[in-house]
Write a protein that holds these residues in place. Structure first.
Motif, PDB file in Angstrom:
ATOM      1  N   CYS A 103      35.309  45.725  21.205  1.00 43.33           N
ATOM      2  CA  CYS A 103      35.929  45.262  19.970  1.00 43.33           C
ATOM      3  C   CYS A 103      36.966  46.283  19.522  1.00 43.33           C
ATOM      4  O   CYS A 103      37.044  47.402  20.051  1.00 43.33           O
ATOM      5  CB  CYS A 103      34.891  45.040  18.876  1.00 43.33           C
ATOM      6  SG  CYS A 103      34.247  46.583  18.200  1.00 43.33           S
ATOM      7  N   ASP A 157      38.141  32.307  13.618  1.00 37.58           N
ATOM      8  CA  ASP A 157      38.437  32.326  15.048  1.00 37.58           C
ATOM      9  C   ASP A 157      39.928  32.061  15.253  1.00 37.58           C
ATOM     10  O   ASP A 157      40.545  31.274  14.529  1.00 37.58           O
ATOM     11  CB  ASP A 157      37.626  31.255  15.783  1.00 37.58           C
ATOM     12  CG  ASP A 157      36.146  31.599  15.848  1.00 37.58           C
ATOM     13  OD1 ASP A 157      35.791  32.756  15.551  1.00 37.58           O
ATOM     14  OD2 ASP A 157      35.346  30.706  16.193  1.00 37.58           O
ATOM     15  N   GLN A 158      40.485  32.728  16.254  1.00 37.12           N
ATOM     16  CA  GLN A 158      41.887  32.535  16.597  1.00 37.12           C
ATOM     17  C   GLN A 158      42.005  32.232  18.081  1.00 37.12           C
ATOM     18  O   GLN A 158      41.373  32.897  18.906  1.00 37.12           O
ATOM     19  CB  GLN A 158      42.701  33.789  16.275  1.00 37.12           C
ATOM     20  CG  GLN A 158      42.698  34.198  14.818  1.00 37.12           C
ATOM     21  CD  GLN A 158      43.580  35.403  14.581  1.00 37.12           C
ATOM     22  OE1 GLN A 158      44.806  35.341  14.713  1.00 37.12           O
ATOM     23  NE2 GLN A 158      42.978  36.519  14.227  1.00 37.12           N
ATOM     24  N   VAL A 177      39.303  34.679  19.978  1.00 32.75           N
ATOM     25  CA  VAL A 177      38.794  35.916  19.397  1.00 32.75           C
ATOM     26  C   VAL A 177      38.282  35.615  17.997  1.00 32.75           C
ATOM     27  O   VAL A 177      38.767  34.692  17.325  1.00 32.75           O
ATOM     28  CB  VAL A 177      39.865  37.014  19.331  1.00 32.75           C
ATOM     29  CG1 VAL A 177      40.355  37.372  20.718  1.00 32.75           C
ATOM     30  CG2 VAL A 177      41.024  36.616  18.437  1.00 32.75           C
ATOM     31  N   ARG A 178      37.276  36.368  17.583  1.00 29.29           N
ATOM     32  CA  ARG A 178      36.758  36.236  16.224  1.00 29.29           C
ATOM     33  C   ARG A 178      37.134  37.489  15.444  1.00 29.29           C
ATOM     34  O   ARG A 178      37.012  38.604  15.934  1.00 29.29           O
ATOM     35  CB  ARG A 178      35.246  36.037  16.233  1.00 29.29           C
ATOM     36  CG  ARG A 178      34.655  35.797  14.835  1.00 29.29           C
ATOM     37  CD  ARG A 178      33.288  35.153  14.924  1.00 29.29           C
ATOM     38  NE  ARG A 178      33.401  33.806  15.502  1.00 29.29           N
ATOM     39  CZ  ARG A 178      32.341  33.061  15.831  1.00 29.29           C
ATOM     40  NH1 ARG A 178      31.108  33.533  15.677  1.00 29.29           N
ATOM     41  NH2 ARG A 178      32.510  31.845  16.338  1.00 29.29           N
ATOM     42  N   GLN A 179      37.584  37.283  14.231  1.00 28.43           N
ATOM     43  CA  GLN A 179      38.072  38.388  13.413  1.00 28.43           C
ATOM     44  C   GLN A 179      37.423  38.357  12.037  1.00 28.43           C
ATOM     45  O   GLN A 179      37.324  37.304  11.413  1.00 28.43           O
ATOM     46  CB  GLN A 179      39.593  38.288  13.264  1.00 28.43           C
ATOM     47  CG  GLN A 179      40.247  39.451  12.569  1.00 28.43           C
ATOM     48  CD  GLN A 179      41.756  39.308  12.551  1.00 28.43           C
ATOM     49  OE1 GLN A 179      42.311  38.644  11.674  1.00 28.43           O
ATOM     50  NE2 GLN A 179      42.430  39.900  13.528  1.00 28.43           N
ATOM     51  N   GLN A 181      37.784  40.226   8.305  1.00 25.97           N
ATOM     52  CA  GLN A 181      38.635  41.060   7.476  1.00 25.97           C
ATOM     53  C   GLN A 181      37.935  41.349   6.146  1.00 25.97           C
ATOM     54  O   GLN A 181      37.432  40.428   5.498  1.00 25.97           O
ATOM     55  CB  GLN A 181      39.974  40.379   7.190  1.00 25.97           C
ATOM     56  CG  GLN A 181      40.814  40.100   8.409  1.00 25.97           C
ATOM     57  CD  GLN A 181      42.155  39.497   8.034  1.00 25.97           C
ATOM     58  OE1 GLN A 181      43.067  40.171   7.576  1.00 25.97           O
ATOM     59  NE2 GLN A 181      42.270  38.190   8.216  1.00 25.97           N
ATOM     60  N   THR A 198      37.963  42.909  15.287  1.00 23.31           N
ATOM     61  CA  THR A 198      38.279  41.811  16.201  1.00 23.31           C
ATOM     62  C   THR A 198      37.534  41.964  17.522  1.00 23.31           C
ATOM     63  O   THR A 198      37.475  43.061  18.084  1.00 23.31           O
ATOM     64  CB  THR A 198      39.794  41.774  16.500  1.00 23.31           C
ATOM     65  OG1 THR A 198      40.520  41.731  15.271  1.00 23.31           O
ATOM     66  CG2 THR A 198      40.148  40.556  17.329  1.00 23.31           C
ATOM     67  N   THR A 199      36.968  40.867  18.018  1.00 22.24           N
ATOM     68  CA  THR A 199      36.326  40.870  19.327  1.00 22.24           C
ATOM     69  C   THR A 199      36.454  39.493  19.967  1.00 22.24           C
ATOM     70  O   THR A 199      36.530  38.468  19.278  1.00 22.24           O
ATOM     71  CB  THR A 199      34.838  41.252  19.228  1.00 22.24           C
ATOM     72  OG1 THR A 199      34.262  41.289  20.547  1.00 22.24           O
ATOM     73  CG2 THR A 199      34.062  40.234  18.403  1.00 22.24           C
ATOM     74  N   GLN A 200      36.479  39.484  21.279  1.00 22.19           N
ATOM     75  CA  GLN A 200      36.464  38.229  22.020  1.00 22.19           C
ATOM     76  C   GLN A 200      35.040  37.800  22.326  1.00 22.19           C
ATOM     77  O   GLN A 200      34.795  36.657  22.719  1.00 22.19           O
ATOM     78  CB  GLN A 200      37.251  38.377  23.326  1.00 22.19           C
ATOM     79  CG  GLN A 200      37.492  37.068  24.055  1.00 22.19           C
ATOM     80  CD  GLN A 200      38.313  37.256  25.324  1.00 22.19           C
ATOM     81  OE1 GLN A 200      38.912  38.304  25.541  1.00 22.19           O
ATOM     82  NE2 GLN A 200      38.337  36.237  26.173  1.00 22.19           N
TER      83      GLN A 200
END
Length: 244
Positions: A103, A157-158, A177-179, A181, A198-200
């Motif tokens: 991450c 998710d992006q 990826v999930r973020q 904030q 952020t991590t995939q």
């Protein structure tokens, strides 16, 4: 390991990665497995370190793939610095099922050009949450109370297209990826610290939430006291974390 930022300086100054004697304004604790990048380090020296790390982590990758990883990593760091990042770190953790996971954590400081010396921190957090709901209707948005104070939280998710060169392919590879904030209004004056995680590895998101919770609970105006113990059910660091 502890990390700190000076809220009244830019990322290009020496205080972007201060020592304990530099009068840091904001402290937080990074668990084992996190490696902080020196944002003031010469680009060539930093890329050499990335190349060494890539050799260890991706031993079976081709030279072209390793080159792409190093170049893209340096490009990402420079983009974060240009965006105002005061801190960038990466982690390599071994999860409870034995899988390795990675991450990235970035911390940016948002300072308004002008405004009252003392801000309504609860109101700032609420306004940020409202803006995020409008910008990202599919995201999970809310307010949380940290030991440091109120914070807006956004998890989403992006969908991205990763250059195929990373995998020895010609075409881009779709990835999600999930973020998370956290927008944390500052105690020291108007503005906020934005923590972006952020991590995939969406499959291990629950474990990452435990890691992220520990980091955010440690945010303080005082230097944290480091502990040598950690919960046995937490993800384990792969190797030894170092302080930049």
């Amino acid at each position: 390991m502890t990390a700190s930022i000076s809220l009244n300086t830019t990322a290009e100054s020496e205080a972007a990665a201060p020592s304990a004697t530099d009068g840091a304004d904001l402290w937080f604790t990074l668990p084992p497995g996190f490696l902080e990048f020196d944002l003031n380090e010469d680009s060539e020296a930093r890329m050499m370190k990335m190349a060494d790390a890539t050799d260890l982590l991706f031993a079976t990758a081709t030279p072209e793939q390793k080159f792409s990883l190093v170049v893209s990593g340096e490009y990402f760091l420079q983009a974060m610095v240009s965006a105002g990042a005061e801190h960038v770190s990466s982690c390599l953790l071994r999860m409870s099922d034995g899988e390795l996971s990675q991450c990235i954590l970035c911390v940016l400081v948002e300072r308004p050009m002008a405004g009252p010396e003392n801000q309504d921190r609860q109101g700032t957090a609420k306004r940020t949450a409202v803006q995020w709901r409008e910008m990202f209707p599919d995201a999970e948005v809310g307010l949380v109370m940290l030991p440091y104070g109120p914070s807006a939280l956004c998890i989403r998710d992006q969908d991205l297209l990763v250059p195929g060169a990373f995998f020895g392919l010609d075409d881009p590879v779709p990835a999600t990826v999930r973020q998370a904030q956290f927008c944390v209004p500052l105690k020291t004056g108007p503005g906020s610290a934005l923590f972006v995680f952020t991590t995939q590895d969406v499959e291990h998101w629950t474990e990452y939430l435990n890691v992220l919770s520990g980091i955010m609970k440690s945010v303080s105006v005082d230097e944290p006291v480091e502990e040598n113990t950690r919960p046995t059910d937490s993800p384990r660091a792969e190797g030894t974390a170092k302080q930049a």
